[in-house]
Design a protein around this motif. Structure first.
Motif, PDB file in Angstrom:
ATOM      1  N   LYS A  51       0.857  -1.188   0.000  1.00  0.00           N
ATOM      2  CA  LYS A  51       0.000   0.000   0.000  1.00  0.00           C
ATOM      3  C   LYS A  51       0.889   1.233   0.000  1.00  0.00           C
ATOM      4  O   LYS A  51       1.735   1.389   0.866  1.00  0.00           O
ATOM      5  CB  LYS A  51      -0.899   0.003   1.240  1.00  0.00           C
ATOM      6  CG  LYS A  51      -1.816  -1.183   1.339  1.00  0.00           C
ATOM      7  CD  LYS A  51      -2.979  -1.031   0.423  1.00  0.00           C
ATOM      8  CE  LYS A  51      -3.931  -2.194   0.637  1.00  0.00           C
ATOM      9  NZ  LYS A  51      -4.925  -2.287  -0.330  1.00  0.00           N
ATOM     10  N   ARG A  52       0.693   2.089  -1.000  1.00  0.00           N
ATOM     11  CA  ARG A  52       1.508   3.276  -1.110  1.00  0.00           C
ATOM     12  C   ARG A  52       0.610   4.470  -1.397  1.00  0.00           C
ATOM     13  O   ARG A  52      -0.403   4.349  -2.066  1.00  0.00           O
ATOM     14  CB  ARG A  52       2.535   3.104  -2.220  1.00  0.00           C
ATOM     15  CG  ARG A  52       3.477   1.928  -1.921  1.00  0.00           C
ATOM     16  CD  ARG A  52       4.346   1.569  -3.062  1.00  0.00           C
ATOM     17  NE  ARG A  52       5.118   2.725  -3.490  1.00  0.00           N
ATOM     18  CZ  ARG A  52       5.860   2.737  -4.576  1.00  0.00           C
ATOM     19  NH1 ARG A  52       5.915   1.691  -5.323  1.00  0.00           N
ATOM     20  NH2 ARG A  52       6.534   3.814  -4.916  1.00  0.00           N
TER      21      ARG A  52
ATOM     22  N   VAL B  56       6.615   9.909  -7.084  1.00  0.00           N
ATOM     23  CA  VAL B  56       8.074   9.886  -7.083  1.00  0.00           C
ATOM     24  C   VAL B  56       8.587   8.662  -7.840  1.00  0.00           C
ATOM     25  O   VAL B  56       9.567   8.754  -8.597  1.00  0.00           O
ATOM     26  CB  VAL B  56       8.623   9.927  -5.632  1.00  0.00           C
ATOM     27  CG1 VAL B  56      10.107   9.628  -5.586  1.00  0.00           C
ATOM     28  CG2 VAL B  56       8.328  11.270  -5.008  1.00  0.00           C
ATOM     29  N   ASP B  57       7.938   7.543  -7.672  1.00  0.00           N
ATOM     30  CA  ASP B  57       8.333   6.349  -8.416  1.00  0.00           C
ATOM     31  C   ASP B  57       8.159   6.572  -9.917  1.00  0.00           C
ATOM     32  O   ASP B  57       8.989   6.158 -10.723  1.00  0.00           O
ATOM     33  CB  ASP B  57       7.516   5.141  -7.948  1.00  0.00           C
ATOM     34  CG  ASP B  57       8.098   3.833  -8.444  1.00  0.00           C
ATOM     35  OD1 ASP B  57       9.339   3.728  -8.514  1.00  0.00           O
ATOM     36  OD2 ASP B  57       7.315   2.925  -8.764  1.00  0.00           O
TER      37      ASP B  57
ATOM     38  N   LEU C 221      11.509   8.092 -15.351  1.00  0.00           N
ATOM     39  CA  LEU C 221      11.673   8.934 -16.541  1.00  0.00           C
ATOM     40  C   LEU C 221      13.094   9.049 -17.093  1.00  0.00           C
ATOM     41  O   LEU C 221      13.248   9.124 -18.320  1.00  0.00           O
ATOM     42  CB  LEU C 221      11.129  10.337 -16.247  1.00  0.00           C
ATOM     43  CG  LEU C 221       9.612  10.444 -16.121  1.00  0.00           C
ATOM     44  CD1 LEU C 221       9.221  11.868 -15.786  1.00  0.00           C
ATOM     45  CD2 LEU C 221       8.936   9.991 -17.399  1.00  0.00           C
ATOM     46  N   PRO C 222      14.161   9.115 -16.301  1.00  0.00           N
ATOM     47  CA  PRO C 222      15.488   9.406 -16.873  1.00  0.00           C
ATOM     48  C   PRO C 222      15.955   8.436 -17.953  1.00  0.00           C
ATOM     49  O   PRO C 222      16.479   8.872 -18.973  1.00  0.00           O
ATOM     50  CB  PRO C 222      16.423   9.376 -15.662  1.00  0.00           C
ATOM     51  CG  PRO C 222      15.555   9.729 -14.515  1.00  0.00           C
ATOM     52  CD  PRO C 222      14.219   9.126 -14.831  1.00  0.00           C
ATOM     53  N   ARG C 223      15.799   7.152 -17.764  1.00  0.00           N
ATOM     54  CA  ARG C 223      16.294   6.209 -18.776  1.00  0.00           C
ATOM     55  C   ARG C 223      15.581   6.370 -20.110  1.00  0.00           C
ATOM     56  O   ARG C 223      16.246   6.477 -21.160  1.00  0.00           O
ATOM     57  CB  ARG C 223      16.201   4.774 -18.261  1.00  0.00           C
ATOM     58  CG  ARG C 223      17.329   4.451 -17.300  1.00  0.00           C
ATOM     59  CD  ARG C 223      17.256   3.042 -16.855  1.00  0.00           C
ATOM     60  NE  ARG C 223      16.123   2.932 -15.940  1.00  0.00           N
ATOM     61  CZ  ARG C 223      15.798   1.856 -15.269  1.00  0.00           C
ATOM     62  NH1 ARG C 223      16.482   0.761 -15.428  1.00  0.00           N
ATOM     63  NH2 ARG C 223      14.781   1.842 -14.453  1.00  0.00           N
TER      64      ARG C 223
END
Length: 178
Positions: free
Chosen positions: A56-57, A64-65, A70-72
């Motif tokens: 559960k998040r 944030v996850d 995104l960078p790759r």
């Protein structure tokens, strides 16, 4: 009490059922077998549910996850975009590359360190999460194995007469196996 009553008390009395116990030597109890199968299936489904359950998040953790993912793709698509720009507008591309050539070497080292630490830390975090999940799955598998062994032990204890220990069955087999 008459002869029939005595015979019935002998077969079905005393909290035991001699007929059922005798039949279960040759054929397993269907109800008990179905109960064991249902417990085994429920344990397997419980293991799968625990293995593939997502924690559960909150919305911030998910956001944030998502940003961390995104960078790759941005680096990959950016590199492909540079090739496309070099083919479509060579003069524009050459001007931009001259600007990049003016960046001091210390900034390149800093950029390399930042990118290396970012991807290294992300790799380490994902690897540790994977190992933690595997350890949890292994612990759950051990619990299920212990429960299955206990169930097998209870099943063996419930069988009062093993087929090989029954003298009448051994005698019948000896007569009919010739």
């Amino acid at each position: 009490m008459g002869l029939i009553g005595t015979l019935m008390a002998l077969l079905f009395g005393g909290g035991r059922n001699a007929v059922r116990e005798t039949v279960e030597v040759f054929r397993p109890n269907a109800e008990a077998s179905e109960t064991r199968d249902a417990a085994r299936a429920a344990a397997a489904l419980g293991q799968f549910a625990a293995e593939f359950a997502l924690p559960k998040r909150g919305w911030f953790d998910r956001a944030v996850d998502g940003l961390n993912r995104l960078p790759r793709p941005m680096l990959a698509f950016g590199t492909i975009g540079l090739f496309v720009a070099a083919m479509a507008e060579p003069v524009w591309f050459a001007e931009r590359m001259q600007g990049i050539a003016l960046i001091p070497e210390a900034l390149w080292w800093l950029m390399g360190a930042i990118v290396s630490f970012y991807f290294g830390a992300r790799h380490q975090t994902k690897n540790q999460d994977f190992q933690k999940d595997m350890a949890g799955s292994l612990a759950l598998a051990r619990k299920i194995e212990a429960a299955a062994a206990q169930s097998a032990g209870l099943m063996a204890a419930q069988q009062h007469v093993a087929p090989d220990a029954n003298a009448a069955v051994q005698e019948w087999r000896a007569r009919h196996e010739r």
